[in-house]
Scaffold this motif. Structure first.
Motif, PDB file in Angstrom:
ATOM      1  N   SER A 240       0.837  -1.208   0.000  1.00  0.00           N
ATOM      2  CA  SER A 240       0.000   0.000   0.000  1.00  0.00           C
ATOM      3  C   SER A 240       0.868   1.253   0.000  1.00  0.00           C
ATOM      4  O   SER A 240       0.591   2.224  -0.727  1.00  0.00           O
TER       5      SER A 240
ATOM      6  N   ILE B 204       2.381   1.904  -3.324  1.00  0.00           N
ATOM      7  CA  ILE B 204       1.449   2.597  -4.219  1.00  0.00           C
ATOM      8  C   ILE B 204       1.531   4.107  -4.009  1.00  0.00           C
ATOM      9  O   ILE B 204       1.647   4.892  -4.967  1.00  0.00           O
TER      10      ILE B 204
ATOM     11  N   ASN C  63       8.432  -1.807  -0.919  1.00  0.00           N
ATOM     12  CA  ASN C  63       8.089  -2.997  -1.700  1.00  0.00           C
ATOM     13  C   ASN C  63       8.990  -4.183  -1.385  1.00  0.00           C
ATOM     14  O   ASN C  63       8.764  -5.292  -1.887  1.00  0.00           O
TER      15      ASN C  63
ATOM     16  N   ALA D 298       2.181   1.950  -9.596  1.00  0.00           N
ATOM     17  CA  ALA D 298       1.142   2.081  -8.574  1.00  0.00           C
ATOM     18  C   ALA D 298      -0.045   1.168  -8.891  1.00  0.00           C
ATOM     19  O   ALA D 298      -0.609   0.526  -7.998  1.00  0.00           O
ATOM     20  N   LEU D 299      -0.427   1.093 -10.161  1.00  0.00           N
ATOM     21  CA  LEU D 299      -1.536   0.227 -10.550  1.00  0.00           C
ATOM     22  C   LEU D 299      -1.195  -1.242 -10.323  1.00  0.00           C
ATOM     23  O   LEU D 299      -2.047  -2.032  -9.884  1.00  0.00           O
TER      24      LEU D 299
ATOM     25  N   GLY E 105       0.807  -2.343  -8.027  1.00  0.00           N
ATOM     26  CA  GLY E 105       0.692  -2.525  -6.584  1.00  0.00           C
ATOM     27  C   GLY E 105      -0.747  -2.659  -6.132  1.00  0.00           C
ATOM     28  O   GLY E 105      -1.069  -3.487  -5.264  1.00  0.00           O
ATOM     29  N   LEU E 106      -1.633  -1.881  -6.720  1.00  0.00           N
ATOM     30  CA  LEU E 106      -3.052  -1.951  -6.360  1.00  0.00           C
ATOM     31  C   LEU E 106      -3.624  -3.323  -6.674  1.00  0.00           C
ATOM     32  O   LEU E 106      -4.369  -3.911  -5.867  1.00  0.00           O
ATOM     33  N   VAL E 107      -3.290  -3.856  -7.831  1.00  0.00           N
ATOM     34  CA  VAL E 107      -3.762  -5.192  -8.203  1.00  0.00           C
ATOM     35  C   VAL E 107      -3.254  -6.236  -7.205  1.00  0.00           C
ATOM     36  O   VAL E 107      -4.004  -7.123  -6.765  1.00  0.00           O
TER      37      VAL E 107
ATOM     38  N   VAL F  84      -2.391  -5.773  -4.029  1.00  0.00           N
ATOM     39  CA  VAL F  84      -3.081  -5.607  -2.753  1.00  0.00           C
ATOM     40  C   VAL F  84      -4.443  -6.300  -2.793  1.00  0.00           C
ATOM     41  O   VAL F  84      -4.829  -7.011  -1.851  1.00  0.00           O
ATOM     42  N   LEU F  85      -5.174  -6.118  -3.871  1.00  0.00           N
ATOM     43  CA  LEU F  85      -6.497  -6.737  -3.988  1.00  0.00           C
ATOM     44  C   LEU F  85      -6.391  -8.261  -4.010  1.00  0.00           C
ATOM     45  O   LEU F  85      -7.217  -8.960  -3.397  1.00  0.00           O
TER      46      LEU F  85
ATOM     47  N   TRP G  98      -5.407  -9.445  -0.442  1.00  0.00           N
ATOM     48  CA  TRP G  98      -6.545  -9.269   0.456  1.00  0.00           C
ATOM     49  C   TRP G  98      -7.604 -10.358   0.246  1.00  0.00           C
ATOM     50  O   TRP G  98      -8.175 -10.875   1.212  1.00  0.00           O
TER      51      TRP G  98
END
Length: 430
Positions: free
Chosen positions: A92, A95, A121, A180-181, A183-185, A187-188, A191
């Protein structure tokens, strides 16, 4: 703090599915993707920010420095609080920092942000390795690490090309938006799909400075330190090639940028292929047995490089082939040395994986600039590679039981992390 007994008995019923392997591989590859996607943009960064080439290159070194420190901090944190929490926090913050890099006003700010990016990271790489040790040891762990190389190896093959394509359309700052994108993928995915692999009863309860005392334990273990240095020297071989090869192949041998990119991709494929070969070999031979053959072979192959350069044998194809063989041996060494180092430290796998990772980044960062110091040409690159391989062979022979009669292959378990510890269900696999 006491060492848990070694896992005994039957092989584990748990088997990671392909989706789980892809997830861990993507996590472990995040630091490399962060570096490689940005690499083609260096000249443009120097021009746009009105700085020198050396300052622009330090945005790469800063990332490695941040990663080395980050792994040492995140490892004990993951041993105390589990694997998911530090992973989610680290990615996070990756990102957030990536988005800040995209709007950095000057080179000083960008360097500082890149250090933070590497720091945060690093959680992805540390946790990916610790998760494997939570569930497996010995040949099973080596096989899984080798499978991860199939995913990790895509970073040097695809990331520079993707980064160049993004920068050519939206300028270099867009590369950080892309990171950043990514990283977002991740994280999802973590999770939703990644189970916790370190149950509360196996976590280290001490905090503060005592959480880092595990490093003292690890550093007092001569065999651990020796085996942890071997992947670091292997990474130094790779980074010496990475920093030296653009100048060697393009300036010295006259390849175009496109031709060099093809050579780079072919050599990356060689590392992936050898890692998959290792995944098959560890089914029949213990990791230490593979190490004690692969390391001397690597040294012998490295000694061919200056012969090829000095004699001109095969020209650029001869040098490319020699490097392909040398780099390919990394797949037979890094995973096996890593699982042997982690073998007795399942109770502090996060700290052990962090120290191994920090040594990899630190040794590679310290050694690879020597290529430029010694002239930056093919002979300089070959000399640094030989030095790394020679030191690797000496460490294996002197500081480990690899060649001692009756002790070359330490007892290994192929089971899960400890007696009575059932491997968690693979939540990704149906």
């Amino acid at each position: 703090m006491s060492n848990p007994a070694r896992a005994q008995g039957s092989r584990p019923s748990y088997r990671p599915g392909i989706k789980y392997i892809l997830m861990l591989g993507a996590l472990a590859a995040l630091p490399a993707v962060t570096t490689d996607m940005y690499l083609p943009s260096l000249p443009t960064v120097a021009s746009d920010l009105g700085t020198s080439q050396a300052a622009a290159q330090f945005t790469m070194s800063g990332t490695l420095l941040g990663a080395a420190v980050g792994q040492l901090v995140i490892g004990p944190f993951s041993d105390r609080f589990g694997r998911r929490l530090p992973l989610l926090i680290g990615i996070s913050l990756h990102i957030v920092v990536s988005l800040l890099c995209a709007v950095a006003p000057g080179i000083g700010t960008l360097i500082g942000l890149r250090v933070l990016q590497g720091f945060f990271n690093a959680a992805a790489g540390v946790v990916a390795i610790a998760v494997i040790r939570d569930r497996f040891v010995g040949s099973d762990a080596a096989r899984l690490l080798s499978r991860l190389m199939l995913v990790i190896g895509l970073a040097p093959l695809l990331a520079p090309t993707i980064g160049q394509a993004v920068a050519s359309i939206w300028q270099w700052r867009a590369v950080f938006v892309a990171l950043a994108l990514i990283g977002l993928v991740l994280v999802l995915i973590v999770w939703r799909f990644m189970p916790e692999t370190l149950p509360v009863e196996r976590r280290r309860t001490s905090g503060g400075p005592s959480a880092f005392r595990g490093y003292r334990v690890l550093l007092k273990d001569r065999h651990f330190v020796a085996l942890a240095f071997i992947p670091g020297l292997g990474m130094a071989v790779i980074m010496s090639y990475v920093v030296g090869s653009p100048f060697v192949f393009q300036d010295e041998y006259g390849l175009t940028a496109g031709q060099y990119a093809l050579v780079f991709a072919i050599n990356g494929a060689g590392m992936v292929i050898s890692a998959q070969a290792n995944a098959a070999l560890v089914r029949f031979a213990p990791p230490m047995n593979i190490l004690r053959i692969a390391v001397p072979v690597l040294l012998g192959l490295s000694l061919l490089l200056p012969v090829i350069v000095l004699t001109g044998f095969g020209g650029v194809f001869g040098l490319a082939a020699g490097l392909w063989l040398v780099l390919g041996m990394h797949g037979l060494i890094a995973a096996n040395a890593t699982v042997m180092a982690l073998g007795n430290y399942g109770h502090m796998a996060g700290s052990a994986a962090a120290l191994i990772g920090a040594l990899q980044v630190g040794v590679a960062g310290a050694v690879s600039p020597l290529v430029g110091v010694f002239g930056g040409q093919a002979l300089a690159m070959s000399g640094v590679i030989i030095g790394c391989c020679l030191l690797m062979a000496v460490i294996l022979a002197v500081a480990t039981p690899a060649y001692r009669r009756g002790r070359g292959a330490a007892p290994e378990s192929t089971g899960a992390a400890g007696p009575g510890v059932q491997a968690p269900k693979d939540e990704i696999t149906p």
